[in-house]
Design a protein around this motif. Structure first.
Motif, PDB file in Angstrom:
ATOM      1  N   THR A 138       8.932  10.821 -10.579  1.00 36.72           N
ATOM      2  CA  THR A 138       8.565   9.830 -11.579  1.00 36.72           C
ATOM      3  C   THR A 138       8.480   8.465 -10.902  1.00 36.72           C
ATOM      4  O   THR A 138       8.899   8.306  -9.744  1.00 36.72           O
ATOM      5  N   ILE A 139       7.986   7.476 -11.615  1.00 34.57           N
ATOM      6  CA  ILE A 139       7.912   6.119 -11.057  1.00 34.57           C
ATOM      7  C   ILE A 139       9.327   5.610 -10.773  1.00 34.57           C
ATOM      8  O   ILE A 139       9.566   4.980  -9.748  1.00 34.57           O
ATOM      9  N   HIS A 140      10.267   5.932 -11.646  1.00 33.96           N
ATOM     10  CA  HIS A 140      11.656   5.527 -11.431  1.00 33.96           C
ATOM     11  C   HIS A 140      12.199   6.141 -10.140  1.00 33.96           C
ATOM     12  O   HIS A 140      12.802   5.447  -9.319  1.00 33.96           O
ATOM     13  N   GLU A 141      11.998   7.432  -9.954  1.00 38.07           N
ATOM     14  CA  GLU A 141      12.464   8.109  -8.739  1.00 38.07           C
ATOM     15  C   GLU A 141      11.752   7.568  -7.500  1.00 38.07           C
ATOM     16  O   GLU A 141      12.357   7.405  -6.442  1.00 38.07           O
ATOM     17  N   THR A 142      10.468   7.287  -7.643  1.00 42.85           N
ATOM     18  CA  THR A 142       9.691   6.735  -6.532  1.00 42.85           C
ATOM     19  C   THR A 142      10.236   5.374  -6.127  1.00 42.85           C
ATOM     20  O   THR A 142      10.392   5.087  -4.939  1.00 42.85           O
ATOM     21  N   ALA A 143      10.521   4.543  -7.122  1.00 42.58           N
ATOM     22  CA  ALA A 143      11.068   3.211  -6.841  1.00 42.58           C
ATOM     23  C   ALA A 143      12.402   3.325  -6.109  1.00 42.58           C
ATOM     24  O   ALA A 143      12.633   2.617  -5.125  1.00 42.58           O
ATOM     25  N   GLU A 144      13.258   4.230  -6.556  1.00 41.08           N
ATOM     26  CA  GLU A 144      14.536   4.435  -5.869  1.00 41.08           C
ATOM     27  C   GLU A 144      14.310   4.936  -4.447  1.00 41.08           C
ATOM     28  O   GLU A 144      14.957   4.481  -3.511  1.00 41.08           O
ATOM     29  N   TYR A 145      13.389   5.870  -4.290  1.00 41.61           N
ATOM     30  CA  TYR A 145      13.081   6.456  -2.979  1.00 41.61           C
ATOM     31  C   TYR A 145      12.611   5.383  -2.002  1.00 41.61           C
ATOM     32  O   TYR A 145      12.947   5.405  -0.832  1.00 41.61           O
ATOM     33  N   LEU A 146      11.819   4.425  -2.503  1.00 42.76           N
ATOM     34  CA  LEU A 146      11.272   3.358  -1.662  1.00 42.76           C
ATOM     35  C   LEU A 146      12.171   2.121  -1.602  1.00 42.76           C
ATOM     36  O   LEU A 146      11.820   1.143  -0.940  1.00 42.76           O
TER      37      LEU A 146
ATOM     38  N   GLU B 231      10.714  -0.577 -10.158  1.00 39.75           N
ATOM     39  CA  GLU B 231       9.570   0.093 -10.780  1.00 39.75           C
ATOM     40  C   GLU B 231       8.402  -0.883 -10.917  1.00 39.75           C
ATOM     41  O   GLU B 231       7.246  -0.495 -10.746  1.00 39.75           O
ATOM     42  N   GLU B 232       8.710  -2.134 -11.187  1.00 41.44           N
ATOM     43  CA  GLU B 232       7.666  -3.152 -11.332  1.00 41.44           C
ATOM     44  C   GLU B 232       6.896  -3.336 -10.020  1.00 41.44           C
ATOM     45  O   GLU B 232       5.675  -3.485 -10.019  1.00 41.44           O
ATOM     46  N   GLN B 233       7.601  -3.303  -8.894  1.00 43.88           N
ATOM     47  CA  GLN B 233       6.934  -3.448  -7.597  1.00 43.88           C
ATOM     48  C   GLN B 233       6.020  -2.258  -7.325  1.00 43.88           C
ATOM     49  O   GLN B 233       4.899  -2.430  -6.828  1.00 43.88           O
ATOM     50  N   VAL B 234       6.472  -1.059  -7.653  1.00 45.80           N
ATOM     51  CA  VAL B 234       5.641   0.134  -7.452  1.00 45.80           C
ATOM     52  C   VAL B 234       4.387   0.043  -8.317  1.00 45.80           C
ATOM     53  O   VAL B 234       3.270   0.278  -7.841  1.00 45.80           O
ATOM     54  N   MET B 235       4.558  -0.329  -9.575  1.00 48.73           N
ATOM     55  CA  MET B 235       3.402  -0.446 -10.471  1.00 48.73           C
ATOM     56  C   MET B 235       2.460  -1.558 -10.008  1.00 48.73           C
ATOM     57  O   MET B 235       1.237  -1.428 -10.127  1.00 48.73           O
ATOM     58  N   SER B 236       3.006  -2.613  -9.450  1.00 52.09           N
ATOM     59  CA  SER B 236       2.182  -3.704  -8.937  1.00 52.09           C
ATOM     60  C   SER B 236       1.320  -3.232  -7.770  1.00 52.09           C
ATOM     61  O   SER B 236       0.145  -3.603  -7.665  1.00 52.09           O
ATOM     62  N   ILE B 237       1.868  -2.394  -6.906  1.00 50.67           N
ATOM     63  CA  ILE B 237       1.108  -1.834  -5.784  1.00 50.67           C
ATOM     64  C   ILE B 237      -0.025  -0.963  -6.313  1.00 50.67           C
ATOM     65  O   ILE B 237      -1.166  -1.068  -5.864  1.00 50.67           O
TER      66      ILE B 237
ATOM     67  N   GLY C 225      -8.280   3.013   4.158  1.00 51.34           N
ATOM     68  CA  GLY C 225      -6.948   3.568   4.318  1.00 51.34           C
ATOM     69  C   GLY C 225      -6.586   4.520   3.199  1.00 51.34           C
ATOM     70  O   GLY C 225      -7.439   5.005   2.459  1.00 51.34           O
ATOM     71  N   LYS C 226      -5.316   4.756   3.054  1.00 46.73           N
ATOM     72  CA  LYS C 226      -4.801   5.709   2.080  1.00 46.73           C
ATOM     73  C   LYS C 226      -4.289   4.958   0.861  1.00 46.73           C
ATOM     74  O   LYS C 226      -3.513   4.024   0.982  1.00 46.73           O
ATOM     75  N   MET C 227      -4.730   5.382  -0.324  1.00 48.97           N
ATOM     76  CA  MET C 227      -4.276   4.761  -1.559  1.00 48.97           C
ATOM     77  C   MET C 227      -2.947   5.376  -1.994  1.00 48.97           C
ATOM     78  O   MET C 227      -2.609   6.491  -1.613  1.00 48.97           O
ATOM     79  N   PHE C 228      -2.201   4.630  -2.794  1.00 46.60           N
ATOM     80  CA  PHE C 228      -0.918   5.089  -3.309  1.00 46.60           C
ATOM     81  C   PHE C 228      -1.118   6.415  -4.037  1.00 46.60           C
ATOM     82  O   PHE C 228      -1.946   6.522  -4.929  1.00 46.60           O
TER      83      PHE C 228
ATOM     84  N   VAL D  35       3.148   5.471   3.124  1.00 45.49           N
ATOM     85  CA  VAL D  35       4.038   4.473   3.725  1.00 45.49           C
ATOM     86  C   VAL D  35       3.660   4.267   5.192  1.00 45.49           C
ATOM     87  O   VAL D  35       3.574   3.124   5.669  1.00 45.49           O
ATOM     88  N   GLN D  36       3.405   5.356   5.904  1.00 45.80           N
ATOM     89  CA  GLN D  36       3.008   5.229   7.315  1.00 45.80           C
ATOM     90  C   GLN D  36       1.708   4.450   7.443  1.00 45.80           C
ATOM     91  O   GLN D  36       1.577   3.560   8.279  1.00 45.80           O
ATOM     92  N   ASN D  37       0.733   4.782   6.604  1.00 46.54           N
ATOM     93  CA  ASN D  37      -0.569   4.121   6.657  1.00 46.54           C
ATOM     94  C   ASN D  37      -0.446   2.645   6.292  1.00 46.54           C
ATOM     95  O   ASN D  37      -0.991   1.783   6.990  1.00 46.54           O
ATOM     96  N   ALA D  38       0.266   2.349   5.209  1.00 48.81           N
ATOM     97  CA  ALA D  38       0.421   0.958   4.775  1.00 48.81           C
ATOM     98  C   ALA D  38       1.184   0.153   5.823  1.00 48.81           C
ATOM     99  O   ALA D  38       0.875  -1.021   6.058  1.00 48.81           O
ATOM    100  N   SER D  39       2.157   0.778   6.477  1.00 47.41           N
ATOM    101  CA  SER D  39       2.923   0.089   7.516  1.00 47.41           C
ATOM    102  C   SER D  39       2.080  -0.142   8.758  1.00 47.41           C
ATOM    103  O   SER D  39       2.145  -1.210   9.376  1.00 47.41           O
ATOM    104  N   THR D  40       1.280   0.850   9.127  1.00 48.22           N
ATOM    105  CA  THR D  40       0.434   0.732  10.313  1.00 48.22           C
ATOM    106  C   THR D  40      -0.534  -0.437  10.181  1.00 48.22           C
ATOM    107  O   THR D  40      -0.750  -1.193  11.127  1.00 48.22           O
ATOM    108  N   TYR D  41      -1.117  -0.597   8.980  1.00 45.42           N
ATOM    109  CA  TYR D  41      -2.106  -1.651   8.760  1.00 45.42           C
ATOM    110  C   TYR D  41      -1.486  -2.926   8.184  1.00 45.42           C
ATOM    111  O   TYR D  41      -2.215  -3.843   7.810  1.00 45.42           O
ATOM    112  N   HIS D  42      -0.156  -2.973   8.134  1.00 40.97           N
ATOM    113  CA  HIS D  42       0.567  -4.173   7.685  1.00 40.97           C
ATOM    114  C   HIS D  42       0.028  -4.696   6.361  1.00 40.97           C
ATOM    115  O   HIS D  42      -0.256  -5.894   6.221  1.00 40.97           O
ATOM    116  N   ARG D  43      -0.126  -3.808   5.402  1.00 38.35           N
ATOM    117  CA  ARG D  43      -0.633  -4.231   4.094  1.00 38.35           C
ATOM    118  C   ARG D  43       0.327  -5.196   3.439  1.00 38.35           C
ATOM    119  O   ARG D  43       1.530  -5.092   3.588  1.00 38.35           O
TER     120      ARG D  43
END
Length: 124
Positions: free
Chosen positions: A51-59, A63-69, A85-88, A108-116
């Motif tokens: 879920t978005i909640h679990e994703t936010a915890e994982y990252l 939740e607001e930051q995940v939804m903003s991305i 690149g790769k979309m969320f 995460v790897q893709n976004a980190s590689t390209y310093h999004r």
């Protein structure tokens, strides 16, 4: 040699016993909390979709930051008609969003590689 009053010896013994009991209680409390956290992490790591909640915890985000991305990438895709690149990696089932754990790690790897950069709901 001066003798130590019995009241000081008793007070010292009570203080020492209290200290030991307090330490034992605290160590039992910490060990009781650890299995819950470990079990929760194991459940998240075994699930294909989160879920978005679990994703936010994982990252380690809100939740607001995940939804903003998600909104920023969707907006960028809508405006440009393509996305570099790769979309969320989310899917929408009825009104709820779910995120692929495996694809999220690749994102995460893709976004980190390209310093999004995501600032104020927009990709920079």
């Amino acid at each position: 040699m001066k003798s130590i009053p019995i009241s000081i010896l008793i007070a010292s013994a009570i203080l020492g016993i209290s200290f030991i009991i307090g330490c034992l209680l605290l160590s039992n409390q910490e060990s009781a909390n650890e299995p819950t956290q470990v079990a929760q992490e194991e459940v998240t790591s075994d699930k294909a979709l989160m879920t978005i909640h679990e994703t936010a915890e994982y990252l380690s985000m809100t939740e607001e930051q995940v939804m903003s991305i998600i909104r920023a990438e969707q907006q960028s895709f809508t405006i440009a008609g393509s996305f570099d690149g790769k979309m969320f990696p989310f899917i929408k089932v009825q009104d709820e969003l779910f995120v692929s754990r495996i694809e999220l790690e690749l994102w995460v790897q893709n976004a980190s590689t390209y310093h999004r950069r995501y600032i104020n709901g927009q990709m920079q």
